[in-house]
Every structure is written in C-alpha cells, then in structure tokens.
Write an enzyme that holds these catalytic residues in place. Structure first.
Site, PDB file in Angstrom:
ATOM      1  N   TYR A  21       0.833  -1.202   0.000  1.00  0.00           N
ATOM      2  CA  TYR A  21       0.000   0.000   0.000  1.00  0.00           C
ATOM      3  C   TYR A  21       0.869   1.254   0.000  1.00  0.00           C
ATOM      4  CZ  TYR A  21      -3.781   3.190   1.159  1.00  0.00           C
ATOM      5  OH  TYR A  21      -4.681   4.222   1.123  1.00  0.00           O
ATOM      6  N   THR A  22       1.882   1.286   0.850  1.00  0.00           N
ATOM      7  CA  THR A  22       2.796   2.426   0.901  1.00  0.00           C
ATOM      8  C   THR A  22       3.467   2.641  -0.447  1.00  0.00           C
ATOM      9  OG1 THR A  22       3.212   2.058   3.248  1.00  0.00           O
ATOM     10  CG2 THR A  22       4.832   3.373   2.059  1.00  0.00           C
TER      11      THR A  22
END
Length: 259
Positions: free
Chosen positions: A153-154
């Site tokens: 996600y990051t």
C-alpha cells in the site's frame, strides 16, 4: 460551455466529495465506480449538471480499458484518479490476488488513465490531473516499531507521488497541470471496510481533503498535504531527495569498499 470532470471511486469518501464540489461549481461529470446504485443516486441528486454514470472495476483490465477509452475520447478538463481498495496489511499476510488488485487500482489504473487523457489535454492546451495518494507515501523509512506495516500500500502511494512530480515537470508550460494530494487519516469507509473502528481517532473530512487539494493547486503545489501545517517539512523532503539524486557518481562510495 461547462467544464467536464471524470472522477474514479466516486461512490463514497474523497471521490464523492470531489464530485460534489465539481457539481457545485457547475462541472458536468463522469462518475466512475463499482456500485451502480450509488452512482445513480448521485446523478439523481444533481440534476443541475449533466452526470454520466460509468460502472467499472479498475482492478480489472476490462474496467481500466473502458475508462481509459473514455479519457482518450472525451474533452476532459479534470481527471481525478481517486479509486482505491482497502488492502492494508503486511506483505506476507496479503493474498496474492489482493496484492494484484491493489497495484491495479492504485498504480496501473492511474497510470493508464493519465496516459489516455494527456494527449487530448495537450492538444487543447489545458487540463488538470489530480491523483489521490496519502501521507503514508512518506512513511517508508519508519522503523519496525511503527505499525501497522503495509509495504505494498505504501509503495503504491509513493508511486503516485513520484509519478505526479515527474509528469508535472514534463508538462510544465503546456497548460496541463498534474497534482497529487496526500491526506492523513480521513473519515471514509476505507477503514470500516477492513473491520477497523477508528471512530475515536481524529480524522479529516473528505470535504477538507478536496478543499486542500484544490487550494494547493491554486498555490502552485504539485504535492498538496491538507493536514501538514508547515509546508517547509515537505520542501525539506523534496530537497533531500534531489540532493541524494545529485550526489551520485560513477565511483563506488568509500563505505562500500573493502579494507
């Protein structure tokens, strides 16, 4: 003639707030999402503007191709790449199909929709692309004590930041702007979709995120951060990035040489 904006992930949260704001400003809209009934409810609530409903799943090639074709064909003034999925967990715990979905929605779809829209915007000499990322894009250097971990996600949000910055430079002087908004924790369905109750956590409203993004564009910010009071913090990050980039050489750095 009314301006035309296409917003992905327009069924709730930040995407819906963008669509609401553009409708209030008199923009005609193409609203994209997976839940047809919500899109149709939005259209019915805004008879004052033309609203076209497009049901598409940007986790699929068919969905991305269909919306990219719209982006290439329609005279869009604004593209908002907002769609997201709530796959927020450590890489080892994230099923492969969910990892694929996350990368498709937050990396592949914004990349291909932006690619599709830019040609027409350049021909018309105007247009704006807004990518929705998040402050988590800057959390990569955090030590192991910072939880929860969310490597993929990051990484997807960091991609949106870097792509937006580089593309903004590529298009400088053309009349086409590229921006990325990086909110912190926002009061949307994102966390509840994962079974998380953040009702006790201070959260920004989607409407404030939109206000910050649009004001950031007026201020000339490629990267807007609605929850960061001191913008010099971000300037420091960007300066450090460029210093590291410019500090390279063909010679092996001394710390890597054997004694």
């Amino acid at each position: 003639m009314s301006k035309l904006a296409l917003v992905t992930g327009a069924t709730s949260g930040i995407g819906k707030a963008f669509a609401e704001r553009f409708a209030a400003e008199g923009h005609d809209l193409i609203v994209v999402g997976r839940r047809t009934e919500r899109l149709e409810e939005f259209a019915a609530a805004h008879p004052e503007v033309a609203v076209r409903v497009v049901t598409a799943d940007l986790a699929t090639s068919e969905g991305v191709d269909a919306v990219a074709a719209l982006c290439a064909r329609e005279p869009l003034d604004v593209l908002v790449n907002n769609a997201g999925v709530a796959h927020y967990m450590p890489l080892a715990d994230l099923p492969a199909d969910k990892a694929r979905e996350l990368v498709s929605v937050k990396v592949l779809a914004p990349t291909l929709l932006t690619h599709a829209v830019v040609g027409g915007m350049l021909e018309r000499g105007l247009g704006t692309v807004i990518n929705v990322a998040g402050m988590i894009a800057f959390s990569g250097p955090a030590d192991p004590s910072v939880m929860p971990r969310r490597a993929i996600y990051t990484g997807t949000l960091a991609h949106l930041v870097a792509m937006s910055q580089t593309l903004a430079a590529e298009l400088d002087g053309t009349g086409v702007g590229v921006h990325v908004v990086c909110p912190g924790v926002v009061a949307t369905e994102f966390h509840s979709a994962q079974g998380l109750d953040l009702s006790a956590v201070p959260r920004m409203s989607p409407e404030d995120v939109v206000t910050g993004a649009l004001r950031g564009i007026e201020l000339g910010e490629t990267v807007s951060a609605p929850g960061v009071e001191d913008y010099d913090l971000l300037r420091t990050v960007f300066s450090a990035d460029l210093a590291a980039f410019g500090g390279q050489s063909p010679a092996l750095a001394s710390r890597y040489r054997t004694s």
